[in-house]
Design a protein around this motif. Sequence first.
Motif, PDB file in Angstrom:
ATOM      1  N   VAL A 192       0.814  -1.221   0.000  1.00  0.00           N
ATOM      2  CA  VAL A 192       0.000   0.000   0.000  1.00  0.00           C
ATOM      3  C   VAL A 192       0.849   1.274   0.000  1.00  0.00           C
ATOM      4  CG1 VAL A 192      -2.021  -1.078   1.039  1.00  0.00           C
ATOM      5  CG2 VAL A 192      -0.298  -0.053   2.526  1.00  0.00           C
ATOM      6  N   VAL A 193       2.106   1.177   0.384  1.00  0.00           N
ATOM      7  CA  VAL A 193       2.943   2.384   0.414  1.00  0.00           C
ATOM      8  C   VAL A 193       3.743   2.555  -0.875  1.00  0.00           C
ATOM      9  CG1 VAL A 193       3.234   2.137   2.914  1.00  0.00           C
ATOM     10  CG2 VAL A 193       5.048   1.358   1.406  1.00  0.00           C
ATOM     11  N   THR A 194       3.667   1.561  -1.755  1.00  0.00           N
ATOM     12  CA  THR A 194       4.567   1.522  -2.909  1.00  0.00           C
ATOM     13  C   THR A 194       4.449   2.765  -3.797  1.00  0.00           C
ATOM     14  OG1 THR A 194       4.499  -0.875  -2.907  1.00  0.00           O
ATOM     15  CG2 THR A 194       5.202   0.176  -4.948  1.00  0.00           C
ATOM     16  N   ASP A 195       3.236   3.037  -4.280  1.00  0.00           N
ATOM     17  CA  ASP A 195       3.093   4.138  -5.231  1.00  0.00           C
ATOM     18  C   ASP A 195       3.365   5.494  -4.594  1.00  0.00           C
ATOM     19  OD1 ASP A 195       2.629   2.826  -7.661  1.00  0.00           O
ATOM     20  OD2 ASP A 195       0.573   2.382  -7.062  1.00  0.00           O
ATOM     21  N   ALA A 196       2.863   5.681  -3.379  1.00  0.00           N
ATOM     22  CA  ALA A 196       3.086   6.977  -2.727  1.00  0.00           C
ATOM     23  C   ALA A 196       4.582   7.220  -2.524  1.00  0.00           C
ATOM     24  CB  ALA A 196       2.350   7.027  -1.390  1.00  0.00           C
TER      25      ALA A 196
ATOM     26  N   ARG B  54       9.205  -3.911  -4.639  1.00  0.00           N
ATOM     27  CA  ARG B  54       7.982  -3.245  -5.102  1.00  0.00           C
ATOM     28  C   ARG B  54       8.220  -1.775  -5.420  1.00  0.00           C
ATOM     29  NH1 ARG B  54       5.973  -6.852  -0.926  1.00  0.00           N
ATOM     30  NH2 ARG B  54       7.110  -5.427   0.405  1.00  0.00           N
ATOM     31  N   ILE B  55       8.892  -1.061  -4.516  1.00  0.00           N
ATOM     32  CA  ILE B  55       9.067   0.382  -4.724  1.00  0.00           C
ATOM     33  C   ILE B  55      10.081   0.622  -5.840  1.00  0.00           C
ATOM     34  CG2 ILE B  55       9.704   2.568  -3.626  1.00  0.00           C
ATOM     35  CD1 ILE B  55       8.767   1.261  -0.925  1.00  0.00           C
ATOM     36  N   GLY B  56      11.138  -0.169  -5.867  1.00  0.00           N
ATOM     37  CA  GLY B  56      12.120  -0.062  -6.943  1.00  0.00           C
ATOM     38  C   GLY B  56      11.476  -0.265  -8.309  1.00  0.00           C
TER      39      GLY B  56
ATOM     40  N   THR C  26      18.875   5.889  -6.772  1.00  0.00           N
ATOM     41  CA  THR C  26      17.768   5.955  -5.820  1.00  0.00           C
ATOM     42  C   THR C  26      17.707   4.653  -5.014  1.00  0.00           C
ATOM     43  OG1 THR C  26      15.407   6.465  -5.588  1.00  0.00           O
ATOM     44  CG2 THR C  26      16.036   5.223  -7.559  1.00  0.00           C
ATOM     45  N   ILE C  27      17.509   4.784  -3.715  1.00  0.00           N
ATOM     46  CA  ILE C  27      17.653   3.649  -2.797  1.00  0.00           C
ATOM     47  C   ILE C  27      16.285   3.099  -2.394  1.00  0.00           C
ATOM     48  CG2 ILE C  27      18.558   2.936  -0.544  1.00  0.00           C
ATOM     49  CD1 ILE C  27      20.570   5.242  -0.783  1.00  0.00           C
ATOM     50  N   HIS C  28      16.103   1.792  -2.569  1.00  0.00           N
ATOM     51  CA  HIS C  28      14.823   1.159  -2.223  1.00  0.00           C
ATOM     52  C   HIS C  28      15.011  -0.216  -1.597  1.00  0.00           C
ATOM     53  CE1 HIS C  28      12.873   4.525  -4.118  1.00  0.00           C
ATOM     54  NE2 HIS C  28      13.701   4.375  -5.131  1.00  0.00           N
ATOM     55  N   VAL C  29      16.027  -0.331  -0.758  1.00  0.00           N
ATOM     56  CA  VAL C  29      16.227  -1.586  -0.020  1.00  0.00           C
ATOM     57  C   VAL C  29      15.787  -1.376   1.429  1.00  0.00           C
ATOM     58  CG1 VAL C  29      18.113  -2.564  -1.400  1.00  0.00           C
ATOM     59  CG2 VAL C  29      18.648  -0.899   0.397  1.00  0.00           C
ATOM     60  N   PRO C  30      15.441  -2.464   2.113  1.00  0.00           N
ATOM     61  CA  PRO C  30      15.151  -2.322   3.547  1.00  0.00           C
ATOM     62  C   PRO C  30      16.445  -2.093   4.321  1.00  0.00           C
ATOM     63  CG  PRO C  30      14.982  -4.636   2.876  1.00  0.00           C
ATOM     64  CD  PRO C  30      15.291  -3.853   1.642  1.00  0.00           C
ATOM     65  N   LEU C  31      16.318  -1.490   5.483  1.00  0.00           N
ATOM     66  CA  LEU C  31      17.493  -1.341   6.360  1.00  0.00           C
ATOM     67  C   LEU C  31      17.676  -2.621   7.174  1.00  0.00           C
ATOM     68  CD1 LEU C  31      19.730   0.228   7.853  1.00  0.00           C
ATOM     69  CD2 LEU C  31      17.948   1.101   9.398  1.00  0.00           C
ATOM     70  N   ASN C  32      18.853  -3.197   7.074  1.00  0.00           N
ATOM     71  CA  ASN C  32      19.221  -4.315   7.944  1.00  0.00           C
ATOM     72  C   ASN C  32      20.746  -4.312   8.048  1.00  0.00           C
ATOM     73  OD1 ASN C  32      20.241  -5.652   5.590  1.00  0.00           O
ATOM     74  ND2 ASN C  32      18.162  -6.345   5.142  1.00  0.00           N
TER      75      ASN C  32
ATOM     76  N   LEU D 295      32.487   6.610  -6.201  1.00  0.00           N
ATOM     77  CA  LEU D 295      32.323   6.002  -7.522  1.00  0.00           C
ATOM     78  C   LEU D 295      31.325   6.766  -8.389  1.00  0.00           C
ATOM     79  CD1 LEU D 295      32.081   2.216  -6.535  1.00  0.00           C
ATOM     80  CD2 LEU D 295      34.072   3.454  -7.410  1.00  0.00           C
ATOM     81  N   MET D 296      30.470   7.550  -7.741  1.00  0.00           N
ATOM     82  CA  MET D 296      29.415   8.248  -8.504  1.00  0.00           C
ATOM     83  C   MET D 296      29.996   9.363  -9.360  1.00  0.00           C
ATOM     84  SD  MET D 296      26.319   8.358  -5.669  1.00  0.00           S
ATOM     85  CE  MET D 296      25.251   9.445  -6.634  1.00  0.00           C
ATOM     86  N   LYS D 297      29.278   9.700 -10.420  1.00  0.00           N
ATOM     87  CA  LYS D 297      29.720  10.806 -11.270  1.00  0.00           C
ATOM     88  C   LYS D 297      29.602  12.129 -10.496  1.00  0.00           C
ATOM     89  CE  LYS D 297      27.397   8.922 -15.362  1.00  0.00           C
ATOM     90  NZ  LYS D 297      26.519   9.260 -16.504  1.00  0.00           N
ATOM     91  N   PRO D 298      30.473  13.072 -10.771  1.00  0.00           N
ATOM     92  CA  PRO D 298      30.345  14.378 -10.096  1.00  0.00           C
ATOM     93  C   PRO D 298      29.051  15.103 -10.479  1.00  0.00           C
ATOM     94  CG  PRO D 298      32.166  14.391 -11.680  1.00  0.00           C
ATOM     95  CD  PRO D 298      31.655  12.984 -11.624  1.00  0.00           C
ATOM     96  N   THR D 299      28.427  14.662 -11.557  1.00  0.00           N
ATOM     97  CA  THR D 299      27.167  15.276 -11.996  1.00  0.00           C
ATOM     98  C   THR D 299      25.951  14.502 -11.506  1.00  0.00           C
ATOM     99  OG1 THR D 299      27.424  13.950 -13.999  1.00  0.00           O
ATOM    100  CG2 THR D 299      28.121  16.271 -14.111  1.00  0.00           C
ATOM    101  N   ALA D 300      26.167  13.468 -10.703  1.00  0.00           N
ATOM    102  CA  ALA D 300      25.052  12.579 -10.333  1.00  0.00           C
ATOM    103  C   ALA D 300      24.388  12.993  -9.020  1.00  0.00           C
ATOM    104  CB  ALA D 300      25.552  11.139 -10.244  1.00  0.00           C
ATOM    105  N   TYR D 301      23.155  12.525  -8.849  1.00  0.00           N
ATOM    106  CA  TYR D 301      22.351  12.844  -7.663  1.00  0.00           C
ATOM    107  C   TYR D 301      21.983  11.570  -6.924  1.00  0.00           C
ATOM    108  CZ  TYR D 301      21.782  17.348  -9.925  1.00  0.00           C
ATOM    109  OH  TYR D 301      22.016  18.558 -10.509  1.00  0.00           O
ATOM    110  N   LEU D 302      21.918  11.674  -5.602  1.00  0.00           N
ATOM    111  CA  LEU D 302      21.493  10.552  -4.771  1.00  0.00           C
ATOM    112  C   LEU D 302      20.114  10.854  -4.179  1.00  0.00           C
ATOM    113  CD1 LEU D 302      22.408   7.839  -3.353  1.00  0.00           C
ATOM    114  CD2 LEU D 302      23.051   9.285  -1.407  1.00  0.00           C
ATOM    115  N   VAL D 303      19.219   9.880  -4.257  1.00  0.00           N
ATOM    116  CA  VAL D 303      17.880  10.031  -3.695  1.00  0.00           C
ATOM    117  C   VAL D 303      17.694   8.930  -2.651  1.00  0.00           C
ATOM    118  CG1 VAL D 303      15.403   9.991  -4.202  1.00  0.00           C
ATOM    119  CG2 VAL D 303      16.997  10.965  -5.887  1.00  0.00           C
ATOM    120  N   ASN D 304      17.330   9.313  -1.437  1.00  0.00           N
ATOM    121  CA  ASN D 304      17.063   8.293  -0.410  1.00  0.00           C
ATOM    122  C   ASN D 304      15.711   8.521   0.241  1.00  0.00           C
ATOM    123  OD1 ASN D 304      17.185   6.185   1.388  1.00  0.00           O
ATOM    124  ND2 ASN D 304      18.806   7.060   2.671  1.00  0.00           N
ATOM    125  N   THR D 305      14.776   7.631  -0.089  1.00  0.00           N
ATOM    126  CA  THR D 305      13.456   7.650   0.552  1.00  0.00           C
ATOM    127  C   THR D 305      13.224   6.327   1.294  1.00  0.00           C
ATOM    128  OG1 THR D 305      12.450   6.788  -1.474  1.00  0.00           O
ATOM    129  CG2 THR D 305      12.404   9.179  -1.179  1.00  0.00           C
ATOM    130  N   ALA D 306      14.313   5.586   1.551  1.00  0.00           N
ATOM    131  CA  ALA D 306      14.168   4.255   2.168  1.00  0.00           C
ATOM    132  C   ALA D 306      14.360   4.359   3.690  1.00  0.00           C
ATOM    133  CB  ALA D 306      15.141   3.283   1.526  1.00  0.00           C
TER     134      ALA D 306
END
Length: 332
Positions: free
Chosen positions: A99-103, A156-158, A206-212, A226-237
């Motif tokens: 139920v939280v996937t799309d939101a 699911r969210i990924g 973008t991060i969509h794994v559970p925390l463990n 390792l990321m490109k200097p032009t890249a963005y990180l998104v964390n909603t997990a």
Amino acid sequence: MKVLVTYRSLPGTGLVERLSRQFDVRVYEGDGYMSREDLLRAVADIDGLVSMLSERIDAELLDRAPVLKVVCNYAVGFNNVEVEAATARGIMITNTPGVVTDATADLAWAVLMGIARDVCRVDRFVRSGEWKEWRPEMFVAADITGTTLGIIGLGRIGQAMAKRAAGFDMRVLYADVSRADADVEQRSCAEYAPLDELLRESDFVTIHVPLNSSTHHLIDASALSLMKPTAYLVNTARGPIVDEHALVDALRCGRIAGAALDVYENEPQLADGLVELPNVILIPHLGANSRRTRDRMAAMTADNMIAALNGEVPPNLVNPQVVPHRRPLRVA
Ligand code: GLV
Ligand code: GLV
């Protein structure tokens, strides 16, 4: 049976009303959360607990709850619960998946676009009255369409992120503990890549794994490097998947272009220096906060509690090793 609901102002509701038809429901009437001490005291004689993601449900608490049978966590994530400790005590744990996937994907997409196009900074610029005339070189921002999205965790969210990326003609890479089924890969138009490669090649990660224990600080200084200097990180997990101090360093030095965060290592505290950075969007853990989603989370939490306390297998049982206390689990 006695049920404790630790939080009074659940949006959507219906939960307390439904539970009250069958159980003796106690709702914490204070404004906000119970103190740890009150919570430890309140669980002494309860059979079912409705818990919030900010409440630590650990061995200490479970030991204070000798008749507790089920903890229904009002969240898909359950890193706040010591599942092993619960399982060892025969206590069922449930969550609210699906139920939280799309939101959550909607919000991740919103902040991905927001950071790429500098929406929040530009909004502040206009509000502050600094905007004197239109200039073509103002706030030239990153591209989204046609770039590469790296999804860490194709659950699911990924998968919902991959679906949205298709509308933006993006190449989609994903990393995960194991390769997804061929039909999931195909539906998601996502290519499997080792994490290192994903980090090197993506314009948005973008991060969509559970925390463990295996995902704690998965994104640390060396991953960020390792990321490109032009890249963005998104964390909603979950916040602790990213080493927040390393992230502040990387953003400060321009090792990556920016970050959009909905979650933090130590909510609601933020790592030193984070708020001063211009190239971040910071929102307060709102992934699942759409009206429909909150309604469904409440309904699902109630369904789980009602099933569990009636001796049935709750639909969203996290620890199926636990045999429900009244009727034995049927073996499939
Ligand atoms: C929100 O963070 C959830 O896990 O549902
Ligand atoms: C992860 O939380 C998922 O729903 O896939």
